[in-house]
Design an enzyme around this catalytic site. Structure first.
Site, PDB file in Angstrom:
ATOM      1  N   TYR A   1      49.231  46.500  38.472  1.00 62.15           N
ATOM      2  CA  TYR A   1      49.842  45.393  39.214  1.00 62.15           C
ATOM      3  C   TYR A   1      49.227  44.055  38.810  1.00 62.15           C
ATOM      4  O   TYR A   1      49.955  43.080  38.559  1.00 62.15           O
ATOM      5  CB  TYR A   1      49.669  45.605  40.711  1.00 62.15           C
ATOM      6  CG  TYR A   1      50.243  44.486  41.545  1.00 62.15           C
ATOM      7  CD1 TYR A   1      51.616  44.380  41.752  1.00 62.15           C
ATOM      8  CD2 TYR A   1      49.421  43.524  42.126  1.00 62.15           C
ATOM      9  CE1 TYR A   1      52.154  43.347  42.500  1.00 62.15           C
ATOM     10  CE2 TYR A   1      49.939  42.499  42.891  1.00 62.15           C
ATOM     11  CZ  TYR A   1      51.312  42.403  43.074  1.00 62.15           C
ATOM     12  OH  TYR A   1      51.831  41.372  43.819  1.00 62.15           O
TER      13      TYR A   1
ATOM     14  N   SER B   1      51.581  35.952  42.721  1.00 58.06           N
ATOM     15  CA  SER B   1      50.628  36.560  43.654  1.00 58.06           C
ATOM     16  C   SER B   1      49.259  35.950  43.408  1.00 58.06           C
ATOM     17  O   SER B   1      49.005  35.404  42.321  1.00 58.06           O
ATOM     18  CB  SER B   1      50.579  38.075  43.415  1.00 58.06           C
ATOM     19  OG  SER B   1      49.483  38.680  44.063  1.00 58.06           O
TER      20      SER B   1
END
Length: 268
Positions: free
Chosen positions: A157, A144
Site C-alpha cells: 500500500y 494518503s
C-alpha cells in the site's frame, strides 16, 4: 458558497467514504452535475434516491479502460462537459508486512493493490484528459499520508501511494497548460476502505479495526481522527478555477499534522 457553480465533475469510488463526502460537497458548492464510477451496482439505487438527476452513474471496475471511458461519456452526455475528474477509488492492505507474505501472495497483493490504486488513476486520467482539455479543467487524486511517510500500511500500500505522487507530477507536467493536476493526502479517517481480495480481506473495513480511531487520534498533533467531510474543502479549493488557477502538481496534506506526529507534554 458557490465555488463550483455550474461545474461538472466525475468521481471514482463515490459510493462511500471520502468519495461520497466529496460528491455531496461538490453539489453543495453549486456543481450542476456529477458523474460517478462505482463498482457495486447494488448501491446505485440508494445514490439515485439521495442525489436524483444531479448524478450520472456508471457501474464498472476502475481497473477497466472501458469502464473509465464509459464514465466520461455518461457524464458529458448527461451534463454537457467535464470540469474536474476526482480519482478516489482505492484499496488498503491492512498493514500486511513483508514477513507475512509468501511469494505468491506478495505477487497477487501487489498486482491487485497497484491495479486499483495506481492503474485505476492512470486510466481515469487517460479517459478524462480530452474532455478536461476542452474546459481547461483539473484532475484531483486522493492520496494518503502513506504517500510520504512509512507506517500508513504495509509495503504494498505504501509503495502504491508513493507511486501516485509521481503520477500526479508527471501528469501535471504532460497536461500543462491545459489541465491542472493535484492531490489531497488524507491521514487516518473513519472510512469503509476495503482490503484486498488477495489477502482475504475484501469484506474487512478500515473503520472496523478495533482501536483504530483511538490510535490515530493519539498519534497526530490535532488529537482526533478525521471524518470524510473534514477533507472535502481541499477538493473544492483545487477544483475551483477562481481560487487555484495557478496551482498544479500540488498535494495538500490533510492528516492532522502527521509530519510532526506526537504531542508535547501538557503543562499544568
Amino acid at each position: 458558497m458557490d465555488w463550483l457553480k455550474n461545474d461538472v465533475a466525475l468521481i471514482t469510488g463515490a459510493n462511500s467514504g471520502i468519495g461520497r463526502a466529496v460528491l455531496r460537497r461538490f453539489i453543495a458548492e453549486g456543481a450542476s452535475g456529477v458523474g460517478v464510477l462505482i463498482r457495486n451496482g447494488a448501491q446505485a439505487d440508494a445514490m439515485r434516491e439521495e442525489f436524483g438527476d444531479r448524478i450520472a452513474i456508471t457501474v464498472g471496475d476502475v481497473r477497466s479502460p472501458d469502464a473509465n471511458e464509459e464514465a466520461v461519456r455518461a457524464t458529458t452526455k448527461a451534463f454537457g462537459k467535464l470540469d474536474t475528474m476526482v480519482g478516489n477509488a482505492g484499496v488498503w492492505d491492512h498493514f500486511a508486512s513483508l514477513r507475512k507474505f509468501d511469494g505468491a501472495t506478495a505477487k497477487a497483493t501487489f498486482e491487485e493493490v497497484f491495479a486499483v490504486n495506481v492503474l485505476g488513476y492512470l486510466l481515469a486520467a487517460h479517459a478524462s484528459a480530452p474532455a478536461l482539455r476542452e474546459t481547461n479543467g483539473s484532475m484531483i487524486f486522493t492520496l494518503s499520508n502513506a504517500s510520504f511517510y512509512a507506517g500508513g500500511g504495509g509495503p504494498v500500500y505504501v509503495a502504491s501511494k508513493h507511486a501516485c505522487v509521481g503520477l500526479i507530477r508527471q501528469l501535471a507536467y504532460e497536461l500543462a497548460p491545459d489541465v491542472r493536476v493535484n492531490g489531497v493526502a488524507p491521514g487516518g479517517t473513519v472510512t469503509p476502505l476495503k482490503g484486498p481480495e488477495s489477502l482475504g480481506k475484501a469484506d474487512r473495513l478500515l473503520s472496523d479495526i478495533p482501536g483504530f480511531s483511538d490510535a490515530v487520534a493519539e498519534a497526530v498533533p490535532l488529537g482526533f481522527i478525521a471524518q470524510p467531510e473534514d477533507h472535502t474543502g481541499h477538493y473544492v479549493l483545487l477544483a475551483s478555477r477562481e481560487n487555484s488557477r495557478a496551482t498544479t502538481a500540488e498535494i495538500i496534506q490533510s492528516d492532522g499534522g502527521w509530519e510532526v506526529r506526537g504531542r508535547p507534554a501538557r503543562r499544568a
